[in-house]
Enzyme design. Sequence first.
Site, PDB file in Angstrom:
ATOM      1  N   TYR A  73       4.674 -23.904   1.983  1.00  0.00           N
ATOM      2  CA  TYR A  73       4.143 -24.564   3.429  1.00  0.00           C
ATOM      3  C   TYR A  73       3.457 -23.677   4.163  1.00  0.00           C
ATOM      4  O   TYR A  73       2.881 -24.269   4.858  1.00  0.00           O
ATOM      5  CB  TYR A  73       5.542 -24.778   3.704  1.00  0.00           C
ATOM      6  CG  TYR A  73       5.685 -25.568   4.992  1.00  0.00           C
ATOM      7  CD1 TYR A  73       5.277 -26.689   4.730  1.00  0.00           C
ATOM      8  CD2 TYR A  73       5.333 -24.921   6.338  1.00  0.00           C
ATOM      9  CE1 TYR A  73       6.148 -27.688   6.246  1.00  0.00           C
ATOM     10  CE2 TYR A  73       5.217 -26.064   7.198  1.00  0.00           C
ATOM     11  CZ  TYR A  73       5.205 -27.794   6.750  1.00  0.00           C
ATOM     12  OH  TYR A  73       5.307 -28.037   8.354  1.00  0.00           O
ATOM     13  N   PHE A 125     -20.204 -43.008  17.548  1.00  0.00           N
ATOM     14  CA  PHE A 125     -19.531 -43.114  16.140  1.00  0.00           C
ATOM     15  C   PHE A 125     -17.896 -44.205  15.865  1.00  0.00           C
ATOM     16  O   PHE A 125     -16.993 -43.927  17.185  1.00  0.00           O
ATOM     17  CB  PHE A 125     -19.333 -41.908  14.708  1.00  0.00           C
ATOM     18  CG  PHE A 125     -19.113 -42.667  13.457  1.00  0.00           C
ATOM     19  CD1 PHE A 125     -20.093 -42.868  12.372  1.00  0.00           C
ATOM     20  CD2 PHE A 125     -17.782 -41.852  13.207  1.00  0.00           C
ATOM     21  CE1 PHE A 125     -19.078 -43.931  11.812  1.00  0.00           C
ATOM     22  CE2 PHE A 125     -17.115 -42.356  12.223  1.00  0.00           C
ATOM     23  CZ  PHE A 125     -17.657 -43.246  10.740  1.00  0.00           C
ATOM     24  N   THR A 126     -17.659 -44.866  15.348  1.00  0.00           N
ATOM     25  CA  THR A 126     -16.575 -46.149  15.159  1.00  0.00           C
ATOM     26  C   THR A 126     -15.276 -44.852  15.230  1.00  0.00           C
ATOM     27  O   THR A 126     -14.565 -45.681  16.523  1.00  0.00           O
ATOM     28  CB  THR A 126     -16.001 -46.637  14.342  1.00  0.00           C
ATOM     29  OG1 THR A 126     -16.508 -45.772  12.873  1.00  0.00           O
ATOM     30  CG2 THR A 126     -17.270 -47.809  13.736  1.00  0.00           C
ATOM     31  N   ASP A 216     -20.377 -33.312  15.508  1.00  0.00           N
ATOM     32  CA  ASP A 216     -19.463 -33.788  14.415  1.00  0.00           C
ATOM     33  C   ASP A 216     -20.609 -32.966  12.952  1.00  0.00           C
ATOM     34  O   ASP A 216     -21.971 -33.806  13.237  1.00  0.00           O
ATOM     35  CB  ASP A 216     -19.838 -35.966  14.801  1.00  0.00           C
ATOM     36  CG  ASP A 216     -18.905 -36.264  14.148  1.00  0.00           C
ATOM     37  OD1 ASP A 216     -19.172 -35.303  13.004  1.00  0.00           O
ATOM     38  OD2 ASP A 216     -18.454 -37.439  13.813  1.00  0.00           O
ATOM     39  N   LYS A 259     -17.408 -36.390   3.205  1.00  0.00           N
ATOM     40  CA  LYS A 259     -19.424 -36.376   2.774  1.00  0.00           C
ATOM     41  C   LYS A 259     -19.967 -35.409   2.379  1.00  0.00           C
ATOM     42  O   LYS A 259     -19.875 -35.045   1.740  1.00  0.00           O
ATOM     43  CB  LYS A 259     -19.526 -37.092   4.658  1.00  0.00           C
ATOM     44  CG  LYS A 259     -18.745 -38.496   5.113  1.00  0.00           C
ATOM     45  CD  LYS A 259     -18.382 -39.560   4.806  1.00  0.00           C
ATOM     46  CE  LYS A 259     -17.445 -40.190   5.641  1.00  0.00           C
ATOM     47  NZ  LYS A 259     -17.492 -39.967   7.128  1.00  0.00           N
ATOM     48  N   ARG A 383     -22.438 -53.024   9.481  1.00  0.00           N
ATOM     49  CA  ARG A 383     -23.010 -52.146  11.027  1.00  0.00           C
ATOM     50  C   ARG A 383     -23.643 -53.286  11.849  1.00  0.00           C
ATOM     51  O   ARG A 383     -24.452 -52.536  11.774  1.00  0.00           O
ATOM     52  CB  ARG A 383     -23.859 -51.196  10.739  1.00  0.00           C
ATOM     53  CG  ARG A 383     -22.518 -50.051   9.338  1.00  0.00           C
ATOM     54  CD  ARG A 383     -21.857 -48.918  10.335  1.00  0.00           C
ATOM     55  NE  ARG A 383     -20.254 -49.419  10.794  1.00  0.00           N
ATOM     56  CZ  ARG A 383     -19.583 -48.822  10.172  1.00  0.00           C
ATOM     57  NH1 ARG A 383     -19.505 -47.431  10.079  1.00  0.00           N
ATOM     58  NH2 ARG A 383     -17.896 -48.895  10.374  1.00  0.00           N
ATOM     59  N   PHE A 450     -13.126 -54.540  12.404  1.00  0.00           N
ATOM     60  CA  PHE A 450     -14.444 -54.243  11.397  1.00  0.00           C
ATOM     61  C   PHE A 450     -13.078 -54.146  10.048  1.00  0.00           C
ATOM     62  O   PHE A 450     -13.747 -54.232   8.676  1.00  0.00           O
ATOM     63  CB  PHE A 450     -16.048 -53.259  11.163  1.00  0.00           C
ATOM     64  CG  PHE A 450     -15.931 -51.763  11.361  1.00  0.00           C
ATOM     65  CD1 PHE A 450     -14.848 -51.469  12.497  1.00  0.00           C
ATOM     66  CD2 PHE A 450     -15.122 -51.082   9.939  1.00  0.00           C
ATOM     67  CE1 PHE A 450     -14.790 -50.292  13.235  1.00  0.00           C
ATOM     68  CE2 PHE A 450     -15.087 -50.261   9.882  1.00  0.00           C
ATOM     69  CZ  PHE A 450     -14.901 -48.573  11.657  1.00  0.00           C
TER      70      PHE A 450
HETATM   71  C1  LIG Z   1     -16.533 -40.414   8.153  1.00  0.00           C
HETATM   72  C2  LIG Z   1     -17.615 -40.314   9.367  1.00  0.00           C
HETATM   73  C3  LIG Z   1     -16.267 -39.881  10.801  1.00  0.00           C
HETATM   74  C4  LIG Z   1     -14.658 -39.737  10.119  1.00  0.00           C
HETATM   75  O1  LIG Z   1     -14.312 -39.452   9.149  1.00  0.00           O
HETATM   76  P1  LIG Z   1     -12.757 -39.766   8.975  1.00  0.00           P
HETATM   77  O2  LIG Z   1     -12.807 -38.840   7.730  1.00  0.00           O
HETATM   78  O3  LIG Z   1     -13.468 -41.334   7.690  1.00  0.00           O
HETATM   79  O4  LIG Z   1     -11.864 -40.102   9.184  1.00  0.00           O
HETATM   80  C5  LIG Z   1     -17.308 -39.338  12.087  1.00  0.00           C
HETATM   81  N1  LIG Z   1     -17.655 -38.697  11.774  1.00  0.00           N
HETATM   82  C6  LIG Z   1     -19.178 -39.573  11.023  1.00  0.00           C
HETATM   83  C7  LIG Z   1     -20.602 -39.237  11.282  1.00  0.00           C
HETATM   84  C8  LIG Z   1     -18.799 -39.647   9.695  1.00  0.00           C
HETATM   85  O5  LIG Z   1     -19.059 -40.333   8.506  1.00  0.00           O
END
Ligand SMILES: *Cc1c(COP(=O)(O)O)cnc(C)c1O
Length: 475
Positions: A73, A125-126, A216, A259, A383, A450
């Site tokens: 843990y 970004f969303t 980011d 990613k 998109r 979306f």
């Molecule tokens: C995917 C993504 C996020 C969010 O990350 P999650 O792991 O899906 O929560 C933030 N910023 C960018 C540029 C992304 O491509």
Amino acid sequence: MIRRSWAEPFKIKMVEHLRMTTRAERESAIREAGYNTFLLRSEDVYIDLLTDSGTSAMSDRQWAGMMLGDEAYAGSANYYRLERAVRDVYGYKHLIPTHQGRGAEHLLSRLCIKPGQVVLGNMYFTTTRAHQELAGGRFVDVICDEANDPDDLSPFKGNVDIKKLANAIESYGAGRIAYFCLQCNVNMAGGQPISLANVRAVREICQRHDIPIYLDATRAVENAYFIKMREPGQSDRSIEDILLEICSLTDGCTCSAKKDALVNIGGFLCLNDDALAEEARNQVVLFEGLHTYGGLAGRDMEAMAIGIRESVQIDHIRARIGQVEYLGNLLIKAGVPIVRPVGGHGIFIDAARFLPHLPRDQFPAQSLTCALYIDSGVRAMERGAVSAGRDPDTGENIFPELELIRLTIPRRVYTQAHMDVTAESVIDLRDRAEEVVGLRMTSEPRYLRFFQARFEPVEGQSVFRRMPARATVSP
Ligand SMILES: *Cc1c(COP(=O)(O)O)cnc(C)c1O
């Protein structure tokens, strides 16, 4: 070793079988999914280009690492290996693991945004913007105009417009600006990179006004590759070296490890400031888990630590971006309207130009994702206006300048022949574009609509209109 093409620096050890479907099965699957590719079952999909998020193939070393999970843990050995990997590759002082990128965005937004403040950045970004708004902030876009022009061939269309940045600081006042949110390989602009010179210029102006910069870092490795390939004076530097410099110009980062970092789940928040990191560690316990696991299993942290190190290998990143370019070039050669230059993680088709007969309020990009799926079982993502959502103040639909669909390429998953099939289907559809009808939204979720919105064709029972039989020319 010098290779002539971008060919993969790996071979395939295990295969995952795909179910082949008929057109009639796909027509019925997309209808049941409310004409939203997010609501399809993956077993009904042939080539899944919905996203490159969490869809990477892990290496044999990462899978071996999964067996080294220390599921204590507190104080898991995997946490400390992840901490070392993040420090070596990204260079920040403090690491707070989170279950994925939005977990880190949530924490950063809660810690750094006061209601009424604004966050500046190079395109939204969303999930990032959603958390900024939930914390009471408003996002203000200061990306360069080139980002919104699919035909502009500038090498760094993710760049911040320094004049817009200065104007925003002037008009809001530095005190009202929570921080600058720096996107890398700007996803919503088509995976377009930002130059190192631009990051340095942003740093200079933000530092002068005491505005912190949070990166980011989700796609920072891919961005570093473009800097190496395109920016004068950078070609001799390693990806690691360029990435470290980008990060050193910022005060911390949020990152989705799903990613660049080649894992199926995971993310992290990094901070250089000791006091802020302390606060983040207090908050992570509430929302994610203890600060040495942040919602992740030990084995997931191990796979992430290994994936982070693999992600900056030049042969890997060259093949990854090479494959995306390969698909892009097939489409460009056939005259399909796509965002150029080809971005880092996918191909963005200009749906407004692909389906010029559809008005924007019939969601041409959403329609195009459905048509592509029915035609070949290829799953893409909208998109455009559906993703952009509504203005939080007026409640009106936002119609962004770009109405795109994204063919996102998972890392190390598909072959060149899969890219060929995808291109064939897109090109075929382009030749029959006038058959595609628009959609109306029948159900709209409040947040990030979306993902779960449902639609129906504005006429008939399909996104394909029955066309009068074409006159055939006898030989
Ligand atoms: C995917 C993504 C996020 C969010 O990350 P999650 O792991 O899906 O929560 C933030 N910023 C960018 C540029 C992304 O491509």
